[in-house]
Design an enzyme around this catalytic site. Structure first.
Site, PDB file in Angstrom:
ATOM      1  N   HIS A 226       0.765-142.641  27.918  1.00  0.00           N
ATOM      2  CA  HIS A 226       1.119-144.068  27.735  1.00  0.00           C
ATOM      3  C   HIS A 226       0.587-144.854  28.935  1.00  0.00           C
ATOM      4  O   HIS A 226      -0.605-144.834  29.179  1.00  0.00           O
ATOM      5  CB  HIS A 226       2.639-144.174  27.559  1.00  0.00           C
ATOM      6  N   HIS A 265      -5.766-144.115  20.501  1.00  0.00           N
ATOM      7  CA  HIS A 265      -4.571-144.952  20.373  1.00  0.00           C
ATOM      8  C   HIS A 265      -3.822-144.548  19.109  1.00  0.00           C
ATOM      9  O   HIS A 265      -4.439-144.204  18.107  1.00  0.00           O
ATOM     10  CB  HIS A 265      -4.960-146.438  20.292  1.00  0.00           C
ATOM     11  N   ASP A 316      -6.541-149.260  28.808  1.00  0.00           N
ATOM     12  CA  ASP A 316      -6.513-148.603  30.123  1.00  0.00           C
ATOM     13  C   ASP A 316      -7.912-148.268  30.631  1.00  0.00           C
ATOM     14  O   ASP A 316      -8.118-148.169  31.843  1.00  0.00           O
ATOM     15  CB  ASP A 316      -5.665-147.330  30.045  1.00  0.00           C
TER      16      ASP A 316
HETATM   17  C1  SDX Z   1      -1.207-147.072  25.842  1.00  0.00           C
HETATM   18  O1  SDX Z   1       1.416-147.605  21.707  1.00  0.00           O
HETATM   19  C2  SDX Z   1       0.866-148.486  22.404  1.00  0.00           C
HETATM   20  O2  SDX Z   1       0.676-149.626  21.990  1.00  0.00           O
HETATM   21  C3  SDX Z   1       0.481-148.052  23.801  1.00  0.00           C
HETATM   22  C4  SDX Z   1      -0.305-149.072  24.615  1.00  0.00           C
HETATM   23  C5  SDX Z   1       0.522-150.287  24.936  1.00  0.00           C
HETATM   24  O3  SDX Z   1      -0.064-151.358  25.156  1.00  0.00           O
HETATM   25  O4  SDX Z   1       1.767-150.131  25.077  1.00  0.00           O
HETATM   26  O5  SDX Z   1      -1.453-149.480  23.875  1.00  0.00           O
HETATM   27  C6  SDX Z   1      -0.775-148.491  25.946  1.00  0.00           C
HETATM   28  O6  SDX Z   1      -0.405-146.206  26.043  1.00  0.00           O
HETATM   29  C7  SDX Z   1      -2.617-146.746  25.411  1.00  0.00           C
HETATM   30  C8  SDX Z   1      -2.866-145.208  25.290  1.00  0.00           C
HETATM   31  C9  SDX Z   1      -3.081-144.646  26.697  1.00  0.00           C
HETATM   32  N1  SDX Z   1      -3.179-143.170  26.638  1.00  0.00           N
HETATM   33  C10 SDX Z   1      -4.340-142.525  26.868  1.00  0.00           C
HETATM   34  O7  SDX Z   1      -5.424-143.073  27.083  1.00  0.00           O
HETATM   35  C11 SDX Z   1      -4.197-140.999  26.867  1.00  0.00           C
HETATM   36  C12 SDX Z   1      -5.302-140.360  26.024  1.00  0.00           C
HETATM   37  N2  SDX Z   1      -5.067-140.692  24.619  1.00  0.00           N
HETATM   38  C13 SDX Z   1      -4.501-139.673  23.766  1.00  0.00           C
HETATM   39  O8  SDX Z   1      -3.566-138.859  24.397  1.00  0.00           O
HETATM   40  C14 SDX Z   1      -4.142-140.204  22.391  1.00  0.00           C
HETATM   41  O9  SDX Z   1      -5.204-140.941  21.951  1.00  0.00           O
HETATM   42  C15 SDX Z   1      -2.853-140.995  22.207  1.00  0.00           C
HETATM   43  C16 SDX Z   1      -1.687-140.226  22.677  1.00  0.00           C
HETATM   44  C17 SDX Z   1      -2.941-142.314  22.881  1.00  0.00           C
HETATM   45  C18 SDX Z   1      -2.694-141.250  20.716  1.00  0.00           C
HETATM   46  O10 SDX Z   1      -2.759-140.067  20.114  1.00  0.00           O
HETATM   47  P1  SDX Z   1      -2.168-139.787  18.648  1.00  0.00           P
HETATM   48  O11 SDX Z   1      -2.188-140.997  17.803  1.00  0.00           O
HETATM   49  O12 SDX Z   1      -0.848-139.102  18.799  1.00  0.00           O
HETATM   50  O13 SDX Z   1      -3.222-138.843  18.053  1.00  0.00           O
HETATM   51  P2  SDX Z   1      -3.461-137.362  18.509  1.00  0.00           P
HETATM   52  O14 SDX Z   1      -3.119-137.183  19.959  1.00  0.00           O
HETATM   53  O15 SDX Z   1      -2.801-136.481  17.538  1.00  0.00           O
HETATM   54  O16 SDX Z   1      -5.058-137.258  18.390  1.00  0.00           O
HETATM   55  C19 SDX Z   1      -5.657-137.001  17.133  1.00  0.00           C
HETATM   56  C20 SDX Z   1      -6.865-136.126  17.467  1.00  0.00           C
HETATM   57  C21 SDX Z   1      -6.457-134.873  18.224  1.00  0.00           C
HETATM   58  O17 SDX Z   1      -7.430-133.880  17.933  1.00  0.00           O
HETATM   59  P3  SDX Z   1      -6.936-132.519  17.205  1.00  0.00           P
HETATM   60  O18 SDX Z   1      -5.888-131.916  18.118  1.00  0.00           O
HETATM   61  O19 SDX Z   1      -6.319-132.978  15.859  1.00  0.00           O
HETATM   62  O20 SDX Z   1      -8.176-131.709  17.066  1.00  0.00           O
HETATM   63  O21 SDX Z   1      -7.751-136.837  18.346  1.00  0.00           O
HETATM   64  C22 SDX Z   1      -7.830-136.160  19.588  1.00  0.00           C
HETATM   65  C23 SDX Z   1      -6.611-135.242  19.656  1.00  0.00           C
HETATM   66  O22 SDX Z   1      -6.901-134.142  20.502  1.00  0.00           O
HETATM   67  N3  SDX Z   1      -7.748-137.153  20.646  1.00  0.00           N
HETATM   68  C24 SDX Z   1      -8.333-137.016  21.820  1.00  0.00           C
HETATM   69  C25 SDX Z   1      -8.003-138.187  22.530  1.00  0.00           C
HETATM   70  N4  SDX Z   1      -7.236-138.974  21.759  1.00  0.00           N
HETATM   71  C26 SDX Z   1      -7.070-138.325  20.600  1.00  0.00           C
HETATM   72  N5  SDX Z   1      -9.098-136.035  22.344  1.00  0.00           N
HETATM   73  C27 SDX Z   1      -9.535-136.218  23.613  1.00  0.00           C
HETATM   74  N6  SDX Z   1      -9.250-137.331  24.350  1.00  0.00           N
HETATM   75  C28 SDX Z   1      -8.505-138.312  23.841  1.00  0.00           C
HETATM   76  N7  SDX Z   1      -8.247-139.397  24.593  1.00  0.00           N
END
Ligand code: SDX
Length: 379
Positions: A226, A265, A316
């Site tokens: 997050h 996201h 971010d």
């Molecule tokens: C913020 O909710 C909000 O509005 C939050 C926010 C706000 O203003 O409040 O926008 C602020 O928190 C933005 C997000 C910041 N976080 C990051 O940058 C951390 C990296 N991002 C990931 O951890 C991920 O993208 C999430 C947690 C943000 C969202 O993930 P989801 O929707 O739960 O999806 P997921 O993790 O299940 O990903 C789906 C697939 C997965 O692959 P598989 O395991 O199915 O093979 O996509 C991959 C993930 O591994 N994936 C990534 C990735 N993001 C998704 N792989 C590598 N790097 C990434 N950044």
């Protein structure tokens, strides 16, 4: 009733809100109906705070109310400074901010009974303003303390963004830097039911107090999935070093199945609506500080990762290098997010309080079937 489990509450509409609308189909974000890009182009962060709390852009009287009632709370309080100074120098800045808000809450809640801890809307609006005004001094002091520097007194003649940069660096910031910082605060201010905001609403729904809800939200925002991601983006830039090193670095990172911070996201799946505005602000900073190397690395990593994974940057990703160029040290990045998002959190606290229902979801049980204690042999 069928027990359909939606892990992470993904796609679950938990309640309604009038504060903001995140629309992944149109890749847009509205604050009280205004596109966030228009607000970032035309408003000071102070005006956006009032928009989120009151539902309308402020009149001159509203802005005068904010100045008269907020600016006296910009200074670093002795009890807050003492609480921060009592923490080890190596404490995470998010722990410092969380502790500071807790001290302010304990002081404001002095003598309140449990039933009063919800406080009236009017009192909670005033508490929201005082927190909004107090956080810059807390965040700025945290950075200066880590570098062995004394706090710089706030100035009431400066705007929010000017004063924040003044208290951090001790010099009057260049308008290019002030504009970029002001934009980042507006873009970070609010984002519907993200994890930290929903945390604040859960705590408010029990009729607990505003500061407890904000402290809980800070705990949620600290996580690298997050708010903590903006700090992790800078660590990624430091690890990669130069644009030429992006490909080999990414080969290794993806082979290790690492999350690349600043990408992806839960709601936006085709790009974060806020990124173009923050990316433009980063471009202005790169030009101002003559740091084309930062932009080369940014663009190389974005191009490579989007090509390979089809996952787009979130807010971010541009914010990390932008805060670095503005002179904030990396551990300060997520506290900056707190200073901005406290406006969204408190707007949701006020909205939850106005039409409350205790937030208490169900769980599907997957433990062992019912069983009984064997009659123990008589001792
Ligand atoms: C913020 O909710 C909000 O509005 C939050 C926010 C706000 O203003 O409040 O926008 C602020 O928190 C933005 C997000 C910041 N976080 C990051 O940058 C951390 C990296 N991002 C990931 O951890 C991920 O993208 C999430 C947690 C943000 C969202 O993930 P989801 O929707 O739960 O999806 P997921 O993790 O299940 O990903 C789906 C697939 C997965 O692959 P598989 O395991 O199915 O093979 O996509 C991959 C993930 O591994 N994936 C990534 C990735 N993001 C998704 N792989 C590598 N790097 C990434 N950044």
């Amino acid at each position: 009733m069928t027990e359909e489990i939606r892990r992470g509450l993904a796609g679950v509409v938990a309640d309604s809100t009038a504060i903001s609308r995140v629309n992944p189909e149109t890749n847009s974000l509205l604050y009280r109906g205004y596109p966030v890009q228009e607000l970032a182009d035309t408003q000071l962060f102070e005006a956006v705070a009032l928009l989120l709390w009151n539902g309308e852009l402020p009149t001159d009287d509203d802005l005068e109310w904010l100045r008269a009632n907020g600016r006296p709370h910009r200074m670093l309080r002795d009890d807050v400074r003492a609480a921060i100074d009592a923490l080890p120098l190596g404490s995470h800045p998010m722990d410092e901010v969380r502790t500071a808000v807790s001290v302010i809450g304990a002081r404001e809640g002095e003598g309140e009974s449990l039933l009063e801890s919800g406080a009236s809307r009017e009192e909670n609006v005033a508490r929201s303003l005082r927190l909004f005004a107090a956080l810059p001094a807390i965040v700025a002091y945290g950075q200066r303390r880590r570098h062995g520097l004394d706090p710089i007194p706030s100035r009431e003649d400066l705007t929010y963004a000017q004063n924040f940069l003044w208290m951090t660096h001790g010099d009057l910031p260049d308008p290019v830097v002030v504009d970029a910082f002001n934009r980042s605060m507006i873009l970070y201010a609010e984002h519907s039911f993200n994890a930290s905001t929903f945390t604040a609403r859960v705590i408010t729904s029990t009729l607990s107090d505003l500061h407890s809800a904000v402290v809980g939200a800070i705990g949620a925002l600290k996580g690298p999935l997050h708010g903590g991601a903006n700090e992790m983006v800078m660590h990624t830039f430091d690890e990669i070093g130069t644009a030429g090193n992006v490909r080999p670095w990414l080969d290794t990172a993806l082979a290790e199945r690492r999350k690349i911070m600043g990408f992806g996201h839960r709601v936006y799946k085709h790009g974060d609506s806020r990124v173009p505005t923050m990316r433009a602000a980063l471009g202005a900073l790169v030009e101002h500080y003559d740091r084309p190397d930062v932009l080369a690395l940014y663009e190389a990593l974005e191009r490579e990762f989007v090509e390979r994974k089809g996952i787009y940057p979130n807010l971010d990703f541009p914010s990390g290098p932008a805060y670095h160029l503005m002179g904030f040290d990396t551990p300060t990045f997520t506290p900056l997010f707190v200073a901005a998002r406290v406006t969204g959190w408190t707007a949701h606290i006020l909205e939850q309080q106005a039409d409350n229902s205790l937030i208490r979801p169900l769980a599907a049980y997957n433990g062992v079937p019912e069983r009984h204690v064997q009659a123990a042999e008589p001792v």
